[in-house]
Structures are given as C-alpha cells and as structure tokens.
Scaffold this motif. Structure first.
Motif, short mmCIF file in Angstrom:
data_model
loop_
_atom_site.label_atom_id
_atom_site.label_comp_id
_atom_site.label_asym_id
_atom_site.label_seq_id
_atom_site.Cartn_x
_atom_site.Cartn_y
_atom_site.Cartn_z
N ALA A 1 0.85 -1.20 0.00
CA ALA A 1 0.00 0.00 0.00
C ALA A 1 0.88 1.24 0.00
O ALA A 1 1.80 1.36 0.80
CB ALA A 1 -0.93 0.01 1.21
N LEU A 2 0.59 2.13 -0.93
CA LEU A 2 1.29 3.41 -1.02
C LEU A 2 0.28 4.52 -0.77
O LEU A 2 -0.78 4.55 -1.39
CB LEU A 2 1.91 3.57 -2.40
CG LEU A 2 2.60 4.90 -2.71
CD1 LEU A 2 3.82 5.09 -1.83
CD2 LEU A 2 2.99 4.97 -4.18
N GLU A 3 0.61 5.43 0.13
CA GLU A 3 -0.28 6.54 0.48
C GLU A 3 0.50 7.85 0.41
O GLU A 3 1.56 7.97 1.02
CB GLU A 3 -0.84 6.33 1.88
CG GLU A 3 -1.93 7.30 2.28
CD GLU A 3 -2.55 6.93 3.61
OE1 GLU A 3 -2.19 7.58 4.62
OE2 GLU A 3 -3.39 6.00 3.66
N VAL A 4 -0.02 8.80 -0.37
CA VAL A 4 0.67 10.07 -0.59
C VAL A 4 -0.27 11.21 -0.22
O VAL A 4 -1.36 11.34 -0.79
CB VAL A 4 1.13 10.22 -2.06
CG1 VAL A 4 1.88 11.54 -2.25
CG2 VAL A 4 1.99 9.04 -2.48
N ASP A 5 0.14 12.04 0.75
CA ASP A 5 -0.62 13.22 1.14
C ASP A 5 -0.08 14.44 0.40
O ASP A 5 1.12 14.73 0.46
CB ASP A 5 -0.51 13.46 2.65
CG ASP A 5 -1.18 12.36 3.46
OD1 ASP A 5 -2.08 11.69 2.93
OD2 ASP A 5 -0.77 12.16 4.61
N VAL A 6 -0.96 15.14 -0.33
CA VAL A 6 -0.57 16.34 -1.06
C VAL A 6 -1.48 17.49 -0.64
O VAL A 6 -2.62 17.27 -0.20
CB VAL A 6 -0.66 16.12 -2.59
CG1 VAL A 6 0.32 15.06 -3.04
CG2 VAL A 6 -2.08 15.75 -3.01
N SER A 7 -0.98 18.71 -0.79
CA SER A 7 -1.80 19.87 -0.44
C SER A 7 -1.52 21.02 -1.38
O SER A 7 -0.42 21.18 -1.92
CB SER A 7 -1.52 20.30 1.01
OG SER A 7 -0.17 20.69 1.17
N SER A 8 -2.56 21.86 -1.58
CA SER A 8 -2.45 23.04 -2.42
C SER A 8 -3.53 24.03 -2.01
O SER A 8 -4.72 23.66 -1.93
CB SER A 8 -2.63 22.67 -3.91
OG SER A 8 -2.60 23.83 -4.73
N GLY A 9 -3.13 25.26 -1.74
CA GLY A 9 -4.10 26.30 -1.40
C GLY A 9 -5.00 25.97 -0.25
O GLY A 9 -6.18 26.33 -0.24
N GLY A 10 -4.48 25.26 0.72
CA GLY A 10 -5.28 24.88 1.88
C GLY A 10 -6.09 23.62 1.69
O GLY A 10 -6.77 23.17 2.61
#
Length: 245
Positions: A105-114
C-alpha cells in the motif's frame, strides 16, 4: 519514462497565497504486481483546470497548480527521491520499490491552497525466482515473419533451421520477460533492464523481436545464458543444442 515539467520553488509560504484548485490530483504508477527489487516511477500530478466555450471547441488551460507532497507512507515497499514540503508546479515524481510478496500500500498526502488530499495505490508484490530456457528451432525462411513458428529441438537439426532460445523468468506467481531492447524508441512497460545485460555464450547472430536470441550459424553443443533478476541476483541456464546430421 514520460517527461514531466517539474518546477521546484524554494520560497516558503507560497501556499498561503493560493486558492484551492478546482481539479483533482492523481497518482500514477505501473500496474502491479510489483516485483521485489525492481524500481518503479511514481508520478504525482495536479493538473490545471480548463475553461471552455463554443460548445467545448475553444478551451484554455487555467493557472498552473502549485502543490507539495506532505507525507508518503509505504507499506511493503520503500521510496526514494521524495521532496517533502517543496512546492512544485503541475507534477513531480519519485521512485518506489517493492520489498514484499504480500500486500503493498502506497499513500501520498498532497496539499495546495489549503486543500489537502490523500492519494492511494494498493496491490501485491511478486518475486523473480529463476531463468528458464530451452532449445527451439525455426526454419530460417520464417525469421522475417511477424510470429515465429518454432518447435522444440529434437535429436538433430537441419541446415536450413536456426536455433532459437525460448526463455522467461519464473516468478512466485507466474512468468515474465522483463527486458527492453537497448535501441527501442519505446517499450511498454518501460523496463529498466536491457537486453545488453543478458549474457550469452556464444553470442547470437540476431535478436528476433528484440528479446529472442537466434542463431543462424552455431557449432557449439551448448549455449550458456545468464540474466540479472530484479533484485540483482544473476540466474543462469545451459541449453543443449542438437547437432547437424
């Protein structure tokens, strides 16, 4: 490997000036099973939106989406080249390697502009076990065909027959031929191992379809073949060649 335009911004606090994107981020990598020791490239993209008029015939891309990877969790795998907390425009990538033949399992947290999103990919691992190779023959007049009508080697072969090495790598759950020709303009999947890494003694006169060794002239009684497995371990086989009558 696809070419991604990646721009890294070292200015802190850029995200505070951004509004949340109207599009959704994506996580793209080769479909599993993923083989222990074989690198994969993971692409993370947050595409720009589009505005269209004239019933969709006239479209323009919106502003570039700047985002960052906040965290990567890899269960049954390892990652490298991840740039946490770095603002990138549109897309970025990193490497992924399976370490197990069980669930991955691969889990990637990304964020942009809140706006924070979690992208996931799940699958299973596999392991390459050994090279399997045998002797086949084909009439030399058929070497230009789109399919090679081979047959197993017998006690002897005729002068108008070429010797073909039929081979594959046995895996825990199946078999595969995970090599690309060195001179291939494209290879799908884009395997990192190349046919130049395959050792053959004596050397073949040609490679049919880029990965099948063919001997149109051969006096040796055996062919020695060695290939690197996905984890770097060499695996070898000896192929007995029938003599001419």
């Amino acid at each position: 490997m696809r070419s991604l335009g990646v721009v890294v911004v070292a200015i802190g606090g850029l995200g505070a000036c951004m509004s949340a994107p109207a599009t959704d981020p994506t996580l793209d990598l080769a479909q599993g099973p993923w083989f222990v020791g074989e690198p994969q490239t993971v692409h993370v993209e947050w595409p720009a939106g589009e505005s269209c008029n004239s019933d969709g015939w006239d479209c323009q891309a919106g502003p570039l989406v700047w985002f960052q990877i906040d965290q990567v969790t890899c269960t049954g795998c390892t990652t490298s080249g991840v740039q946490l907390g770095q603002q990138v425009g549109n897309a970025t990538s990193f490497d992924f390697v399976a370490t197990t033949t069980d669930a991955i399992a691969l889990e990637v947290d990304v964020s942009s502009g809140g706006d924070t999103r979690t992208l996931t990919a799940t699958g299973s691992g596999d392991r390459e076990l050994a090279l399997v190779a045998d002797c086949e023959v084909v009439f030399t007049s058929d070497l230009d065909d789109s399919e090679l009508p081979t047959q197993p080697c017998g006690a002897t072969r005729t002068a108008d027959q070429a010797v073909v090495v039929g081979w594959y790598i046995q895996t825990l759950r199946g078999e595969r031929v995970p090599f690309c020709p060195d001179d291939a303009s494209s290879c799908e999947p884009d395997y990192p191992r190349k046919t130049s890494q395959i050792e053959l003694t004596p050397a073949p006169q040609m490679w049919w379809a880029g990965t099948v060794p063919v001997y149109t002239s051969l006096a040796a009684p055996t062919i020695a073949m060695t290939v690197p497995l996905a984890d770097g371990t060499p695996s070898s086989a000896t192929i007995a060649v029938p003599p001419l009558p």
